[in-house]
Design a protein around this motif. Sequence first.
Motif, PDB file in Angstrom:
ATOM      1  N   ILE A   1      23.123  72.873  65.147  1.00  0.00           N
ATOM      2  CA  ILE A   1      23.900  74.394  65.986  1.00  0.00           C
ATOM      3  C   ILE A   1      24.120  75.259  66.204  1.00  0.00           C
ATOM      4  CG2 ILE A   1      24.488  74.203  68.309  1.00  0.00           C
ATOM      5  CD1 ILE A   1      22.661  72.389  68.263  1.00  0.00           C
TER       6      ILE A   1
ATOM      7  N   GLU B   1      24.470  80.098  66.576  1.00  0.00           N
ATOM      8  CA  GLU B   1      23.957  80.978  67.421  1.00  0.00           C
ATOM      9  C   GLU B   1      22.447  81.282  67.003  1.00  0.00           C
ATOM     10  OE1 GLU B   1      27.090  85.104  67.271  1.00  0.00           O
ATOM     11  OE2 GLU B   1      28.489  84.157  67.217  1.00  0.00           O
ATOM     12  N   ARG B   2      22.432  81.471  68.707  1.00  0.00           N
ATOM     13  CA  ARG B   2      21.014  82.211  69.064  1.00  0.00           C
ATOM     14  C   ARG B   2      20.628  83.053  68.268  1.00  0.00           C
ATOM     15  NH1 ARG B   2      18.487  79.989  73.238  1.00  0.00           N
ATOM     16  NH2 ARG B   2      15.624  81.040  73.428  1.00  0.00           N
ATOM     17  N   GLY B   3      19.108  82.837  67.669  1.00  0.00           N
ATOM     18  CA  GLY B   3      18.108  82.996  66.609  1.00  0.00           C
ATOM     19  C   GLY B   3      19.412  83.082  65.333  1.00  0.00           C
TER      20      GLY B   3
ATOM     21  N   THR C   1      16.141  79.401  63.232  1.00  0.00           N
ATOM     22  CA  THR C   1      14.676  79.280  63.481  1.00  0.00           C
ATOM     23  C   THR C   1      13.777  78.299  63.016  1.00  0.00           C
ATOM     24  OG1 THR C   1      13.516  80.319  61.704  1.00  0.00           O
ATOM     25  CG2 THR C   1      14.731  82.138  63.412  1.00  0.00           C
TER      26      THR C   1
ATOM     27  N   PRO D   1      16.298  73.214  74.977  1.00  0.00           N
ATOM     28  CA  PRO D   1      17.874  73.878  75.990  1.00  0.00           C
ATOM     29  C   PRO D   1      17.966  72.573  77.182  1.00  0.00           C
ATOM     30  CG  PRO D   1      15.314  75.567  75.330  1.00  0.00           C
ATOM     31  CD  PRO D   1      15.647  74.069  75.008  1.00  0.00           C
TER      32      PRO D   1
ATOM     33  N   PRO E   1      22.823  77.038  76.194  1.00  0.00           N
ATOM     34  CA  PRO E   1      21.823  77.084  76.148  1.00  0.00           C
ATOM     35  C   PRO E   1      20.781  79.208  75.482  1.00  0.00           C
ATOM     36  CG  PRO E   1      20.923  76.520  76.975  1.00  0.00           C
ATOM     37  CD  PRO E   1      22.795  76.170  77.746  1.00  0.00           C
ATOM     38  N   GLU E   2      21.420  79.096  76.122  1.00  0.00           N
ATOM     39  CA  GLU E   2      21.539  81.265  76.069  1.00  0.00           C
ATOM     40  C   GLU E   2      22.435  81.533  74.912  1.00  0.00           C
ATOM     41  OE1 GLU E   2      19.834  83.125  78.417  1.00  0.00           O
ATOM     42  OE2 GLU E   2      18.527  80.962  78.915  1.00  0.00           O
ATOM     43  N   LYS E   3      23.001  81.237  74.476  1.00  0.00           N
ATOM     44  CA  LYS E   3      24.037  81.848  73.449  1.00  0.00           C
ATOM     45  C   LYS E   3      24.037  80.899  71.978  1.00  0.00           C
ATOM     46  CE  LYS E   3      29.355  82.145  72.279  1.00  0.00           C
ATOM     47  NZ  LYS E   3      30.791  82.596  73.010  1.00  0.00           N
ATOM     48  N   TYR E   4      23.784  79.859  72.410  1.00  0.00           N
ATOM     49  CA  TYR E   4      23.425  78.776  70.958  1.00  0.00           C
ATOM     50  C   TYR E   4      22.391  78.228  71.485  1.00  0.00           C
ATOM     51  CZ  TYR E   4      28.082  78.900  70.800  1.00  0.00           C
ATOM     52  OH  TYR E   4      29.377  80.100  70.683  1.00  0.00           O
ATOM     53  N   SER E   5      21.350  77.768  70.544  1.00  0.00           N
ATOM     54  CA  SER E   5      20.128  76.814  69.782  1.00  0.00           C
ATOM     55  C   SER E   5      20.397  75.894  68.649  1.00  0.00           C
ATOM     56  CB  SER E   5      19.247  77.613  70.228  1.00  0.00           C
ATOM     57  OG  SER E   5      18.822  78.724  68.705  1.00  0.00           O
TER      58      SER E   5
END
Length: 576
Positions: A249, A251-253, A256, A313, A323-327
């Motif tokens: 996990i 930060e989002r982006g 990939t 998410p 889920p808007e901040k992490y992926s």
Amino acid sequence: MNQGSISLIPKTYHRLSPLQSSIKPQIETTGEEAIASIASATSSSEIESLRVSLLGKKGSITGMMSLMRDLQNEEKKEFGRTVNEVKGNIEKALEARKEEVEREELMVKMESERIDVTTPGIMSQGVGRRHPLSMTMERATEIFMSLGYDTVTECEESPEIESDYYCFEALNCPPDHPARDMQDSFYLNDPDGPEETYMLRTHTSAVQIHQMEKRKPPFRIVAPGRVYRKDDIDATHSLIFHQVEILAIEERGVLTLGDLKGTVEYFLKQMFGPEIKVRFRGSYFPFTEPSMEVDVWFRGKWLEVLGCGMVDPRVLEKAGIDPEKYSGFAAGFGAERFAMVTYGITDIREFYNGDLRFLDQFPHFKDQGMKAFLEGRGTSDVEAEEGGGDKEEKVEKKEKKKADPPAAGAELDISKLEFKVGTITKVWEHPDSDKLWCEEIDCGEESPRTICSGLRAHYSASDLEGKKVVVFSNLKKRKLGGIPSDGMVLCSFTDDDSKVVLIEPPSDAENGEVCKFEGYEGEPATGNQIDKKKMVQAIMPDLKTDGDGNVVWKGVEMKVGGGTVGGGGLKDVQVG
């Protein structure tokens, strides 16, 4: 009588029609002789041979029925009853003797394999062997550890008894979800009852939810473990098997689908060799989106080896992660499948039969076996390659290797170790040691840490309570006398340990603040990485107090809260 070719039909039986009264006693006498032969049989194969010769399609007793066509109608009923009675007696005799012989054969086998548990524990047949499952899981775990993943193996963090929530609901499988039909679980209470449902976990994916609830992103974990599913036991299925799962996990982006594919491909090439071909196929899992299954080209065909995907998410949201901040991504595979492929095992039941002869086929250690088996070489070939030199020389080399501490490489500096300011809020005696205090320390985290330290000879409980200290905070949690200890309280000490003094952070330092060394700004390592690379042995010898009594690493001062950390009054001594 020859047991292999019993003849129960005298030649005089043919065309006897009106002589039924003389046939009956002869049939009964022949049946008694057959039963006597059965009673003298001494093996299962001999009994089976008698059964075929007596009751088979071309057997003697079966052949008697053909005589009925030569009898008058009024005689056929009596003749059939006589033959059936003899046949029934023979069947009972065969079954009874078969049970006796099988029991006798089992006792002989048990005696031949008997182990005298009172015999002194002296190995007389060479060294022991690692289990192929253990080697496979250990190898896989080490590959991911080399990529920065932290292992999750403790019982409290990876429980085998799970709630329905962690096994299904938190993984995007509500009660009416069709994916539940894919799992046949061992429930420990009524799944339709009013109370919370518990079961033996069906997959190690439940560990991911526990860790997402406990840890703050970013983090990466690898979780090996045992799982349970209802299944018919055969060569490829078992009620108990093992899985290895990973979860990353960020930060989002940052992570990939390409990162996931690269990670999986790297892992498979490390497991099976750099020439292995890998392909990804779209698939479906409730807890990842998109999802993929992964195959490798192995020994002339494509073989499915694992499943993976980007974490859904909704799973992140249920675990309390935005889920808007992490992926992130997750992947998992069955250890038995990897071990069967790697070591050429054709029956999964062999893993659990406890037969030492099975283990003797495999190498002593995983590094000796994986590549050798893939290349078609045997254990003896590998041992011959690595067995140069006599026994004493090997022992000497092994002891020397073990005794020498690892060199501190350029990448191993003080930034790998994390030191936090904390306040001791509670102190009590360790129940099983007269040298240890148990301390509850507030390090500015969600809950206080429990740390066991050997300070009873130097501090009273009242001296410690309320004291501000520095905690070595990224050590792996260990049990000391049965109590988990989560870190280490830093002290300065003389060579003879006659003086042990608490390190003193500045008075304005807040609980949870991290102590820094100027010029060393790297990321702290995980507890597993610290153990694996022996970072404590490599880094800590240079942590000392200087001539002014301040804590330094290679001459660089430890600082926090706008001030320098003091060594408690001791100068030019070790800190640890």
